[in-house]
Enzyme design. Structure first.
Site, PDB file in Angstrom:
ATOM      1  N   GLU B  52      31.460  43.138  40.518  1.00  0.00           N
ATOM      2  CA  GLU B  52      32.181  42.749  39.305  1.00  0.00           C
ATOM      3  C   GLU B  52      31.559  41.549  38.588  1.00  0.00           C
ATOM      4  O   GLU B  52      31.711  41.404  37.372  1.00  0.00           O
ATOM      5  CB  GLU B  52      33.652  42.481  39.612  1.00  0.00           C
ATOM      6  CG  GLU B  52      34.457  43.731  39.951  1.00  0.00           C
ATOM      7  CD  GLU B  52      34.430  44.106  41.422  1.00  0.00           C
ATOM      8  OE1 GLU B  52      33.606  43.517  42.180  1.00  0.00           O
ATOM      9  OE2 GLU B  52      35.213  44.973  41.845  1.00  0.00           O
ATOM     10  N   PHE B 114      48.808  44.398  48.775  1.00  0.00           N
ATOM     11  CA  PHE B 114      47.391  44.724  48.974  1.00  0.00           C
ATOM     12  C   PHE B 114      46.608  44.474  47.675  1.00  0.00           C
ATOM     13  O   PHE B 114      47.008  44.927  46.613  1.00  0.00           O
ATOM     14  CB  PHE B 114      47.250  46.185  49.412  1.00  0.00           C
ATOM     15  CG  PHE B 114      45.811  46.593  49.581  1.00  0.00           C
ATOM     16  CD1 PHE B 114      45.012  45.985  50.544  1.00  0.00           C
ATOM     17  CD2 PHE B 114      45.240  47.547  48.758  1.00  0.00           C
ATOM     18  CE1 PHE B 114      43.672  46.337  50.690  1.00  0.00           C
ATOM     19  CE2 PHE B 114      43.903  47.902  48.899  1.00  0.00           C
ATOM     20  CZ  PHE B 114      43.118  47.296  49.871  1.00  0.00           C
ATOM     21  N   GLN B 115      45.506  43.785  47.791  1.00  0.00           N
ATOM     22  CA  GLN B 115      44.647  43.429  46.654  1.00  0.00           C
ATOM     23  C   GLN B 115      45.414  42.692  45.556  1.00  0.00           C
ATOM     24  O   GLN B 115      45.145  42.867  44.372  1.00  0.00           O
ATOM     25  CB  GLN B 115      43.934  44.666  46.096  1.00  0.00           C
ATOM     26  CG  GLN B 115      42.935  45.244  47.111  1.00  0.00           C
ATOM     27  CD  GLN B 115      41.937  46.213  46.517  1.00  0.00           C
ATOM     28  OE1 GLN B 115      42.241  46.943  45.586  1.00  0.00           O
ATOM     29  NE2 GLN B 115      40.717  46.204  47.054  1.00  0.00           N
ATOM     30  N   LYS B 164      49.862  47.765  37.540  1.00  0.00           N
ATOM     31  CA  LYS B 164      49.630  49.205  37.602  1.00  0.00           C
ATOM     32  C   LYS B 164      50.800  49.999  37.005  1.00  0.00           C
ATOM     33  O   LYS B 164      50.582  50.994  36.315  1.00  0.00           O
ATOM     34  CB  LYS B 164      49.401  49.611  39.058  1.00  0.00           C
ATOM     35  CG  LYS B 164      48.745  50.971  39.181  1.00  0.00           C
ATOM     36  CD  LYS B 164      48.343  51.256  40.616  1.00  0.00           C
ATOM     37  CE  LYS B 164      47.693  52.633  40.715  1.00  0.00           C
ATOM     38  NZ  LYS B 164      47.367  52.974  42.112  1.00  0.00           N
ATOM     39  N   MET B 480      13.955  24.339  41.609  1.00  0.00           N
ATOM     40  CA  MET B 480      14.595  23.184  40.976  1.00  0.00           C
ATOM     41  C   MET B 480      15.261  22.307  42.040  1.00  0.00           C
ATOM     42  O   MET B 480      15.249  21.080  41.937  1.00  0.00           O
ATOM     43  CB  MET B 480      15.607  23.642  39.927  1.00  0.00           C
ATOM     44  CG  MET B 480      16.063  22.541  38.986  1.00  0.00           C
ATOM     45  SD  MET B 480      14.689  21.769  38.100  1.00  0.00           S
ATOM     46  CE  MET B 480      14.689  22.695  36.569  1.00  0.00           C
TER      47      MET B 480
END
Lengths: 171, 582
Positions: B52, B114-115, B164, B480
């Protein structure tokens, strides 16, 4: 190396916001995220349809930081207006406190006498205690609480400051 | 005519209405209803990323290179948290994104389902605005406002968290104009008095400088044109931040190069010595100012910015003008009228003196005989310039070398993570840029460490047949970090060696890409040409001198006047005050 702190001044900010979910977290969180101070914060909706809330925040910081706080608040989408009362000019500040004092004898009489001087109202009483309701500037409440400390202060609840500009005009 | 549609369908219709061509995303439990709507919809193309973070950066690359908002679609919980780095990146660099995140059903919010993650809470301070939509009837207006907020004023990311059950439940959908309260309307024009004062200050300046930034790019191509026009009227020399490169042509006589920590000597000295500084769409970042109490001490400062909170945030200015860069430049040009440019020959002669220091000079040969990375960038520029490429970068030495040695003369051609400094930005950004500019040569200039941060996106480019090129300056170090360790920690290279590197050529081939390795200067030009000529994605593993460092440099906590040039003594340690600065 030592961490440096700079001198700060006290400001009262009135913030008019959309009364939407999470707005208080957004504003309080902005202060935390950017390292600003909150001395007190009050919030309540102020319109008939509950669509708009008025938040009053007392903050302190150096002038440049106060200016940033103002600008950062205005940057939030649900914020309609930010008024820095301390900057705008003459204004009223009021705070309400509930102060519970317990004691007997002379202390009890003295507490009641001082409450009268401060125009505090007795809103609850038992034979050994009072709850006083006091409205005034934060200074006035500070002084009263200091006096009560010697006379059996049990607990204090304060609302934090609400403020408004003097004169006929809305802010 | 109103009809009943599911929240998911309303979302898709709303995105189409906004003119969205691509959605960068990754499916998951909490966005399945939306993915089912997308399944049969031919109006929106979904670009399946591999992580993502890649979706968010790809959307940034698309947005930055096209000027249109990038759209991201991810699931709840880990989908949203993985996207947060890209959202924060877009927030700091003012990139317009609309990020749709799935959320658990409203009745489950707060139950550690969940999630489940508090996406609105997590993204509160790295978005311009965010929403949790609890009713499908609010969706159309919310999405409409989200696009307005993301793309107007100072652009930025907006998150819309959609539970949802809100995706499944139905509401009435009406074609045509969305009715909503307009509550966001940023100021775009400066006040007449301020514009007049600014013109007066600029006209009377004898040592003026234009210090420009990403705001010019964000404002759109018109701002670039107006900047060039106003510069031609005033004759002022121009420098730019990392984010603003491309707004002013790199081969213009009055171009000073980039300023700041790795900016040119002439840009930084001119900033220090100018009498009137006109900051246009930049924000006095610490990488630009160096030590604040020594920052341009004698100048009158004008700051043009669409974000009022940028003005006086870091550097107090004499005249702040809140407005859009293009609009304010137009106002300035109008008030300037037929004035003649002041005689700046003395100022320009001083600048030429600083320029003569050749701060971008570097040793022609490295100790090891390896290719100097600066030379590799110069050749890459020389051989690709006729193709007018879009360049993306990762973060580190290669990024600064790209900024220093690649010449830009158009906006939206340079995509880099400036504010957040996100390693792993470049490859997904190149994917987004390639989708937005299908016929353009898109090159991610990378380091061997950064590229591994979102290396999984090689698969995305393969899947969507995107011919992006990844040009790795491979010095086997997080260069760097190593450079700072040399400067500040007596060369104790704590964890900055890139051990156990993959074979990038074989890795490329494993993903169906072409892999090219360049090990010797004699192979450099041919390798670059082969990369350009190949019709498909290419990784070039360009081995460069390990010890090369990025100069000029203003060390942490130093002033513009205290620049280190190549060959200056660099090993040592620093005081705690300097170490504490980022």
């Amino acid at each position: 190396m030592k961490i440096q702190h700079s001198a700060s001044e006290r400001h009262v900010l009135t913030i008019i916001v959309d009364n939407e979910a999470g707005i208080l977290a957004k504003i309080a969180g902005l202060f935390t995220a950017r390292g600003y101070n909150i001395d007190s914060l009050t919030v309540a909706d102020i319109t008939e349809n509950h669509a708009v809330s008025r938040i009053t925040i007392v903050t302190n910081g150096p002038p440049a930081v106060i200016d940033q706080i103002h600008a950062q608040l205005e940057r939030l989408v649900p914020v309609h207006k930010v008024i820095d009362l301390s900057e705008e000019g003459p204004h009223i500040e009021r705070e309400l406190a509930l102060i519970k004092v317990a004691g007997k004898g002379d202390n009890r009489v003295e507490a009641l006498r001082l409450a009268d001087v401060f125009r505090a109202k007795v809103v609850d009483t038992t034979t050994q205690s009072f709850i006083f309701e006091l409205t005034g500037t934060p200074d006035k409440i500070d002084s009263f609480v200091t006096l009560m400390r010697e006379l059996g202060l049990v607990e204090v609840g304060r609302t934090g400051v609400v403020g408004m500009m003097r004169g006929p005009n809305g802010s | 005519m109103a009809e009943e549609k599911s929240g998911a369908a309303i979302l898709v219709e709303s995105l189409v209405k906004q003119g969205v061509e691509y959605v960068f995303g990754y499916p998951g439990g909490a966005v399945l209803p939306i993915y089912d709507e997308l399944f049969s919809d031919k109006r929106i193309r979904h670009i399946l990323v591999r992580h993502e973070a890649g979706a968010a950066h790809a959307a940034e690359g698309y947005a930055r290179s096209t000027g249109k908002p990038g759209v991201v679609l991810v699931t709840s919980g880990p989908g949203a948290t993985n996207a947060v780095t890209g959202i924060a990146d877009a927030f700091l660099d003012s990139i317009p994104l609309v990020v749709i995140t799935g959320q658990v059903a409203t009745n489950l919010i707060g139950s550690d389902a969940f999630q489940e993650a508090d996406t609105v809470g997590i993204t509160r301070h790295c978005t311009k605005h965010n929403y949790l939509v609890r009713d499908p009837a609010d969706l159309a207006a919310t999405i409409d406002e989200a696009f307005q907020i993301a793309t107007t004023g100072r652009p930025g990311p907006v998150v819309i968290d959609i539970p949802k059950n809100v995706q499944v439940a139905t509401a009435s959908w009406q074609d045509g104009e969305i009715q909503r309260k307009i509550r966001y309307s940023p100021q775009t024009a400066g006040s007449v008095e301020d514009i007049a004062e600014a013109v007066e200050l600029i006209a009377n300046a004898r040592q003026p400088i234009f210090y420009t930034g990403g705001g010019i790019i964000n404002s759109g191509p018109l701002a670039t044109e107006l900047l060039r026009h106003f510069q031609s009227l005033t004759g002022a020399p121009v420098t730019s931040t990392l984010m603003g490169l491309g707004a002013f042509p790199h081969d213009h006589a009055d171009w000073l190069g980039m300023l700041g920590m790795h900016g040119t000597y002439e840009a930084n000295l001119a900033m220090n010595q100018c009498d009137v500084m006109v900051c246009i769409g930049a924000r006095f970042d610490d990488r630009v100012t160096g030590r604040l109490d020594a920052f341009s001490p004698g100048s009158t400062k004008i700051h043009i910015d669409i974000d009022r909170s940028s003005i006086n945030k870091v550097v107090p200015v004499d005249l702040g003008i809140v407005g859009d860069c293009a609009t304010v430049l137009e106002q300035l040009i109008a008030v300037w009228g037929k004035r003649k440019a002041a005689d700046l020959s003395e100022w320009k002669a001083r600048i030429e003196g600083w320029r003569a220091r050749q701060s971008l000079a570097y040793p022609a040969e490295s100790k090891s005989g390896d290719i100097m990375p600066q030379y590799a960038i110069e050749r890459l520029f020389a051989l690709t310039r006729e193709h007018d490429p879009v360049i993306t970068t990762e973060v580190g030495q290669h990024q600064m070398w790209a900024a220093q040695y690649f010449g830009f003369d158009k906006p939206n051609k340079w995509l880099t993570s400036g504010g957040l400094g996100t390693m792993g930005y470049g490859l997904p950004a190149a994917i987004g840029a390639q989708l937005g500019n299908p016929d353009t040569l898109v090159i991610d200039i990378a380091g061997e460490a950064s590229i591994q941060m979102n290396i999984q996106e090689l698969g995305t480019a393969s899947q969507f047949r995107l011919p992006v090129k990844v040009f790795i300056l491979n010095n086997e170090y997080m260069g760097m970090v190593r450079q700072w360790q040399e400067l500040t920690y007596e060369s104790r290279y704590s964890n900055s060696y890139s051990d156990s590197l993959p074979d990038f050529v074989r890795l490329a081939e494993a993903y169906g890409w072409k892999g090219i390795r360049i090990e010797d200067q004699s192979q450099l030009d041919d390798g670059i040409r082969e990369m350009i000529a190949y019709d498909g994605p290419v990784i070039v593993d360009c081995r460069v001198a390990k010890e090369a460092n990025c100069f000029p440099m203003i060390p942490s906590g130093a002033a513009h006047t205290e620049m280190l040039l190549y060959g200056d003594e660099v090993a040592g340690t620093m005081e705690d005050e300097a170490k504490a600065l980022v």
